[in-house]
Design a protein around this motif. Structure first.
Motif, PDB file in Angstrom:
ATOM      1  N   GLU A   1       0.873  -1.176  -0.055  1.00 50.33           N
ATOM      2  CA  GLU A   1       0.070  -0.041  -0.090  1.00 50.33           C
ATOM      3  C   GLU A   1       0.946   1.259  -0.040  1.00 50.33           C
ATOM      4  N   ASP A   2       2.063   1.139   0.660  1.00 49.83           N
ATOM      5  CA  ASP A   2       2.916   2.513   0.895  1.00 49.83           C
ATOM      6  C   ASP A   2       3.489   2.516  -0.667  1.00 49.83           C
ATOM      7  N   LEU A   3       3.852   1.436  -1.294  1.00 51.09           N
ATOM      8  CA  LEU A   3       4.399   1.707  -2.626  1.00 51.09           C
ATOM      9  C   LEU A   3       3.578   2.263  -3.647  1.00 51.09           C
ATOM     10  N   PHE A   4       2.014   1.792  -3.485  1.00 51.08           N
ATOM     11  CA  PHE A   4       1.047   2.434  -4.238  1.00 51.08           C
ATOM     12  C   PHE A   4       0.494   3.657  -3.912  1.00 51.08           C
ATOM     13  N   GLY A   5       1.095   4.377  -2.897  1.00 49.29           N
ATOM     14  CA  GLY A   5       0.586   5.577  -2.674  1.00 49.29           C
ATOM     15  C   GLY A   5      -0.573   5.797  -1.713  1.00 49.29           C
ATOM     16  N   VAL A   6      -1.139   4.648  -1.096  1.00 46.04           N
ATOM     17  CA  VAL A   6      -2.184   4.591  -0.427  1.00 46.04           C
ATOM     18  C   VAL A   6      -2.118   5.516   1.087  1.00 46.04           C
ATOM     19  N   ASP A   7      -3.002   6.469   1.261  1.00 44.49           N
ATOM     20  CA  ASP A   7      -2.851   7.229   2.262  1.00 44.49           C
ATOM     21  C   ASP A   7      -2.741   6.730   3.637  1.00 44.49           C
ATOM     22  N   ARG A   8      -2.654   7.480   4.741  1.00 44.75           N
ATOM     23  CA  ARG A   8      -2.532   6.737   6.192  1.00 44.75           C
ATOM     24  C   ARG A   8      -3.925   6.152   6.400  1.00 44.75           C
ATOM     25  N   GLN A   9      -4.844   6.880   5.982  1.00 42.92           N
ATOM     26  CA  GLN A   9      -6.255   6.342   6.440  1.00 42.92           C
ATOM     27  C   GLN A   9      -6.587   5.255   5.787  1.00 42.92           C
ATOM     28  N   GLY A  10      -6.184   5.089   4.593  1.00 48.81           N
ATOM     29  CA  GLY A  10      -6.651   4.025   3.724  1.00 48.81           C
ATOM     30  C   GLY A  10      -5.749   2.744   4.362  1.00 48.81           C
ATOM     31  N   LYS A  11      -4.649   2.912   4.535  1.00 45.96           N
ATOM     32  CA  LYS A  11      -3.669   1.891   5.262  1.00 45.96           C
ATOM     33  C   LYS A  11      -4.326   1.466   6.515  1.00 45.96           C
ATOM     34  N   ARG A  12      -4.766   2.377   7.312  1.00 47.41           N
ATOM     35  CA  ARG A  12      -5.324   1.834   8.460  1.00 47.41           C
ATOM     36  C   ARG A  12      -6.752   1.370   8.429  1.00 47.41           C
ATOM     37  N   ARG A  13      -7.423   1.580   7.469  1.00 44.03           N
ATOM     38  CA  ARG A  13      -8.893   1.056   7.345  1.00 44.03           C
ATOM     39  C   ARG A  13      -8.707  -0.459   6.840  1.00 44.03           C
ATOM     40  N   ASP A  14      -7.817  -0.425   6.056  1.00 43.98           N
ATOM     41  CA  ASP A  14      -7.428  -1.929   5.416  1.00 43.98           C
ATOM     42  C   ASP A  14      -7.198  -2.989   6.531  1.00 43.98           C
ATOM     43  N   TYR A  15      -6.158  -2.598   7.357  1.00 45.53           N
ATOM     44  CA  TYR A  15      -5.828  -3.028   8.440  1.00 45.53           C
ATOM     45  C   TYR A  15      -6.933  -3.478   9.513  1.00 45.53           C
ATOM     46  N   GLU A  16      -7.633  -2.571   9.810  1.00 42.53           N
ATOM     47  CA  GLU A  16      -8.620  -2.691  10.761  1.00 42.53           C
ATOM     48  C   GLU A  16      -9.872  -3.492  10.357  1.00 42.53           C
TER      49      GLU A  16
ATOM     50  N   HIS B   1      -5.907  -9.160  18.035  1.00 43.31           N
ATOM     51  CA  HIS B   1      -6.719  -8.131  17.686  1.00 43.31           C
ATOM     52  C   HIS B   1      -6.043  -7.277  16.342  1.00 43.31           C
ATOM     53  N   ALA B   2      -6.597  -6.550  15.862  1.00 45.95           N
ATOM     54  CA  ALA B   2      -5.841  -5.674  14.509  1.00 45.95           C
ATOM     55  C   ALA B   2      -6.493  -4.346  14.989  1.00 45.95           C
ATOM     56  N   THR B   3      -5.676  -3.547  15.965  1.00 44.12           N
ATOM     57  CA  THR B   3      -6.133  -2.368  16.345  1.00 44.12           C
ATOM     58  C   THR B   3      -5.317  -1.355  15.506  1.00 44.12           C
ATOM     59  N   GLY B   4      -6.163  -0.125  15.608  1.00 44.76           N
ATOM     60  CA  GLY B   4      -5.566   1.226  14.996  1.00 44.76           C
ATOM     61  C   GLY B   4      -4.060   1.381  15.612  1.00 44.76           C
ATOM     62  N   GLU B   5      -4.045   1.340  16.958  1.00 43.50           N
ATOM     63  CA  GLU B   5      -2.911   1.667  17.586  1.00 43.50           C
ATOM     64  C   GLU B   5      -1.792   0.861  17.230  1.00 43.50           C
ATOM     65  N   THR B   6      -1.650  -0.376  16.783  1.00 39.90           N
ATOM     66  CA  THR B   6      -0.862  -1.448  16.199  1.00 39.90           C
ATOM     67  C   THR B   6      -0.599  -1.051  14.923  1.00 39.90           C
ATOM     68  N   ILE B   7      -1.285  -0.662  14.038  1.00 42.74           N
ATOM     69  CA  ILE B   7      -0.693  -0.125  12.497  1.00 42.74           C
ATOM     70  C   ILE B   7      -0.302   1.161  12.413  1.00 42.74           C
ATOM     71  N   GLU B   8      -0.552   2.091  13.566  1.00 41.78           N
ATOM     72  CA  GLU B   8      -0.265   3.404  13.479  1.00 41.78           C
ATOM     73  C   GLU B   8       1.197   3.294  14.030  1.00 41.78           C
ATOM     74  N   LYS B   9       1.598   2.781  15.034  1.00 41.00           N
ATOM     75  CA  LYS B   9       3.051   2.307  15.328  1.00 41.00           C
ATOM     76  C   LYS B   9       3.838   1.836  14.317  1.00 41.00           C
ATOM     77  N   THR B  10       3.290   0.738  13.242  1.00 41.60           N
ATOM     78  CA  THR B  10       3.924   0.251  12.167  1.00 41.60           C
ATOM     79  C   THR B  10       4.290   0.824  11.261  1.00 41.60           C
ATOM     80  N   MET B  11       3.333   1.978  11.045  1.00 40.25           N
ATOM     81  CA  MET B  11       3.350   3.129   9.843  1.00 40.25           C
ATOM     82  C   MET B  11       4.398   4.135  10.030  1.00 40.25           C
ATOM     83  N   ALA B  12       4.486   4.141  11.601  1.00 40.19           N
ATOM     84  CA  ALA B  12       5.561   5.415  12.308  1.00 40.19           C
ATOM     85  C   ALA B  12       7.079   4.784  11.912  1.00 40.19           C
ATOM     86  N   LEU B  13       6.884   3.329  12.196  1.00 35.98           N
ATOM     87  CA  LEU B  13       8.341   2.611  12.191  1.00 35.98           C
ATOM     88  C   LEU B  13       8.829   2.585  10.362  1.00 35.98           C
TER      89      LEU B  13
END
Length: 241
Positions: free
Chosen positions: A159-174, A201-213
Motif C-alpha cells: 500500500e505504501d508503494l502504491f501511494g495509499v494514504d494513512r487513513q486507507g492503510k489503517r482502514r484496510d488493516y482494521e 486483535h488488529a487495532t489502530g494503535e498497532t498499525i499506527e506504530k507500524t506506519m511510524a516505523l
C-alpha cells in the motif's frame, strides 16, 4: 467499479459474509488487470468455502504465496488440489516471526513488537516475498493463517508503494478486526489458543506504530531497496506486470 474486495457492490450479502469469513479483499491502490485487482489478501486456504473458491476463480488468481512456516502448513495445508485444478501456482515464502516461531513473552503483550521484528529481523524473507510478487503471474493472492499479521505487514508495504494514504492503510488493516468473529464462525484453524488476547486483535494503535516505523525507515520503496529488492522488481509490482 471494483470495491475494496475487488468486486462490484451488487454482490449478495451471503457472498460478502463468506468473504469476511475468509478475510478476503483486494489490496488498496494496486494496479487493475482485466477489470480486477492484481493483488489480494486473505486467510489460509485450508478447506476453502464454496464462496471463496468462487471468488478466487472469478478473480482469475494465477498464483498464491503462503507466508506460513512449515509447522503451520503441516497442520492446515492449503487446498493444493483446488489450486492445481484451476491452474494456480502455489509458492511458500515463510516469515518466521516471533509470534509464530519465537518466545512471545519478549513481545510484552504489544503486537507492534512482532511487526517490528518482521520488518527489522526478517529482511531476507521479505525480499523473497517481494521478488515473488514481482515475477509471479498476476493476479497474486497472499496469506498467512488469519491474514492479519505477516499478511498485514506485506499489505502495508504494498500500500505504501502504491501511494495509499494513512487513513486507507489503517482502514484496510482494521477490516481484519471487523472480520474476526466471522472468521471464527467460518472455522478458521486456531494457532492462537495460548496467546494473550491482545495478540488476536488488529487495532489502530498497532498499525499506527507500524506506519511510524516504516516512515522512519524511509518508506516502503527505500526500505525494500535497502534490503536487496531491485528497482525493476518494484516497478513490476507497481505496474502489476
Amino acid at each position: 467499479m471494483p470495491t475494496e474486495t475487488g468486486f462490484p457492490k451488487s454482490r449478495t450479502p451471503i457472498v460478502s459474509a463468506s468473504l469476511d469469513q475468509a478475510n478476503f479483499r483486494a489490496i488498496p491502490g494496486c494496479p487493475v488487470l482485466h477489470g480486477g485487482a492484481t493483488f489480494y489478501r486473505c486467510r489460509n486456504l485450508f478447506s476453502p468455502s464454496p464462496a471463496l473458491r468462487q471468488i478466487i476463480k472469478e478473480s482469475r488468481i494465477k498464483a498464491v504465496i503462503d507466508l506460513r512456516v512449515e509447522k503451520e502448513i503441516a497442520s492446515f495445508p492449503d487446498d493444493l488440489s483446488f489450486l492445481e485444478e484451476n491452474g494456480i501456482l502455489y509458492k511458500n515464502c515463510p516469515i518466521h516471526d516471533i509470534l509464530h516461531c519465537g518466545n512471545t513473552e519478549v513481545l510484552s503483550e504489544d503486537l507492534f513488537l512482532d511487526y517490528q521484528d518482521i520488518l527489522l529481523g526478517h529482511t531476507e524473507e521479505i525480499r523473497s516475498v517481494f521478488q515473488a510478487l514481482a515475477f509471479l503471474s498476476k493476479p497474486v493472492l497472499f496469506h498467512c493463517n488469519a491474514g492479519k499479521d505477516r499478511t498485514g505487514v506485506i499489505a502495508l508495504l504494498l500500500e505504501d508503494l502504491f501511494g495509499v494514504d494513512r487513513q486507507g492503510k489503517r482502514r484496510d488493516y482494521e477490516k481484519t478486526e471487523r472480520n474476526r468473529w466471522a472468521m471464527r464462525k467460518g472455522g478458521l484453524p486456531d494457532h492462537s489458543k495460548n496467546l494473550p488476547d491482545v495478540f488476536l486483535h488488529a487495532t489502530g494503535e498497532t498499525i499506527e506504530k507500524t506506519m511510524a516505523l516504516l516512515e522512519r525507515l524511509g518508506g516502503a520503496k527505500a526500505y525494500l531497496l535497502s534490503n536487496g529488492v531491485a528497482e525493476a522488481e518494484l516497478e513490476n509490482i507497481k505496474r502489476g506486470e
